[in-house]
Design an enzyme around this catalytic site. Structure first.
Site, mmCIF file in Angstrom:
data_model
loop_
_atom_site.group_PDB
_atom_site.id
_atom_site.type_symbol
_atom_site.label_atom_id
_atom_site.label_comp_id
_atom_site.label_asym_id
_atom_site.label_seq_id
_atom_site.Cartn_x
_atom_site.Cartn_y
_atom_site.Cartn_z
ATOM 1 C CD GLU A 201 -98.712 33.883 -36.632
ATOM 2 O OE1 GLU A 201 -98.214 33.471 -35.556
ATOM 3 O OE2 GLU A 201 -98.027 34.155 -37.639
ATOM 4 C CD GLU B 288 -97.058 28.687 -41.749
ATOM 5 O OE1 GLU B 288 -97.707 29.725 -41.492
ATOM 6 O OE2 GLU B 288 -95.835 28.675 -41.969
ATOM 7 C CB SER C 253 -93.369 36.073 -44.430
ATOM 8 O OG SER C 253 -94.245 36.617 -45.394
HETATM 9 O O1 KIV Z 1 -96.529 36.018 -43.161
HETATM 10 C C1 KIV Z 1 -96.829 35.164 -44.012
HETATM 11 O O2 KIV Z 1 -96.307 35.140 -45.133
HETATM 12 C C2 KIV Z 1 -97.821 34.167 -43.652
HETATM 13 C C3 KIV Z 1 -97.989 33.000 -44.582
HETATM 14 C C4 KIV Z 1 -96.872 32.060 -44.401
HETATM 15 C C5 KIV Z 1 -99.315 32.354 -44.419
HETATM 16 O O3 KIV Z 1 -98.443 34.276 -42.639
#
Ligand code: KIV
Length: 294
Positions: free
Chosen positions: A116, A183, A46
């Site tokens: 993931e 999520e 993220s």
């Molecule tokens: O990249 C991220 O911040 C995540 C969270 C949303 C779990 O994978």
């Protein structure tokens, strides 16, 4: 000082108290998360959207993840550092996936990696675990699949997808991952998955019945003015605080009230007078003209 959070300690929290995880992408952020006593720091991909200004997480690369993970590690947090394997770092071959996971540990100083996907990623997950690298799984709304999912949509609402997610969770847990991020799934499905696997689940948009929760640093602290997902709770509005502070700074500069006496360095005035006199001789100006605008 807090004791370092270990994988064993995280697994034991299946019995409670609930686990906390927050993202961090650099040393000061990691220091704040650590000071708050958060169990795990997620160096999430993220970061591509939160700090690098991209539209989605897909542009994050292994080198970028290492850069930020290493910065987080320099804060020496007691929180366990979990670093995301970015898109395409574990999709091409098992060997490549193990090598990339190893780089996140060796160069990024992560304590574990997160990736993931469910049963489709099982061979890769097993190979990374075989290389003695702890793994966190991530199921449900998996942002790296944004195009395949047709956008950021809640997952697992129909019986086929709910069953698939439950089977994925069981398979990943049996393979040996130590925690599972859930999520963007309905709370009752998250509750069922949580009760069916022996490792802690960490929810984000998955209701309250998970074994823990995770949020993105910038979301939880209100550091952006972007539209937020329904599941985010802002515990502060640092964007407003920061904007007001910088406006005040700008006003003080214009008013000449910054810097104040106490914020200024001083020296012996005789030295300045001597420099003024030398300069006057060099330039042919009178000494009182030196240092004064033409
Ligand atoms: O990249 C991220 O911040 C995540 C969270 C949303 C779990 O994978």
């Amino acid at each position: 000082m807090r004791e370092k959070v270990t994988i064993t300690a995280v697994k034991a929290r299946k019995q409670g108290p609930k686990l906390t995880m927050v993202t961090a992408y650099d040393a000061p952020m990691a220091h704040i998360v650590d000071l708050a006593g958060i169990d795990m720091i997620l160096v999430g991909d993220s970061l591509a959207t939160a700090v690098l200004g991209y539209e989605d997480t897909l542009p994050a690369t292994v080198d970028i993840m290492i850069h930020h993970s290493a910065a987080v590690s320099r804060a020496k947090p007691a929180s366990l550092i979990v670093t995301d394997m970015p898109w395409l770092s574990y999709h091409t071959s098992t060997e490549e996936a193990v090598r990339n996971a190893g780089r996140l540990i060796r160069e990024g100083h992560a304590g574990a990696v997160k990736l993931e996907g469910g049963r489709k990623r099982l061979p890769v997950v097993k190979a990374i675990l075989d290389a003695e690298i702890p793994v966190v799984g991530h199921l449900g709304l998996t942002p790296q699949s944004v195009h395949a999912m047709g956008g950021y949509r809640v997952q697992g609402k129909d019986s086929q997808m709910a069953r698939a997610l439950l089977d994925d969770a069981v398979a990943l847990a049996e393979a040996g991952i130590f925690a599972l991020v859930l999520e963007g799934i309905p709370d009752t499905l998250a509750e069922l998955i949580t009760s069916e696997i022996a490792i802690p689940t960490i929810g984000i948009g998955a209701g309250t019945r998970c074994d823990g929760q995770v949020l993105v640093f910038h979301d939880v602290l209100g550091m952006s003015d972007q539209r937020l997902a329904k599941f985010v709770r802002q515990y502060a509005h640092l964007m407003d605080v920061a904007t007001a502070a910088l406006q005040q700074y700008s006003a003080d500069v214009q008013a000449g009230t910054f810097p104040a006496e106490s914020e200024t360095y001083h020296m012996n005035n005789a030295i300045i007078e001597e420099l003024r006199a030398e300069r006057a001789i060099e330039t042919g100006k009178t000494s009182h003209q030196i240092g004064v605008d033409e």
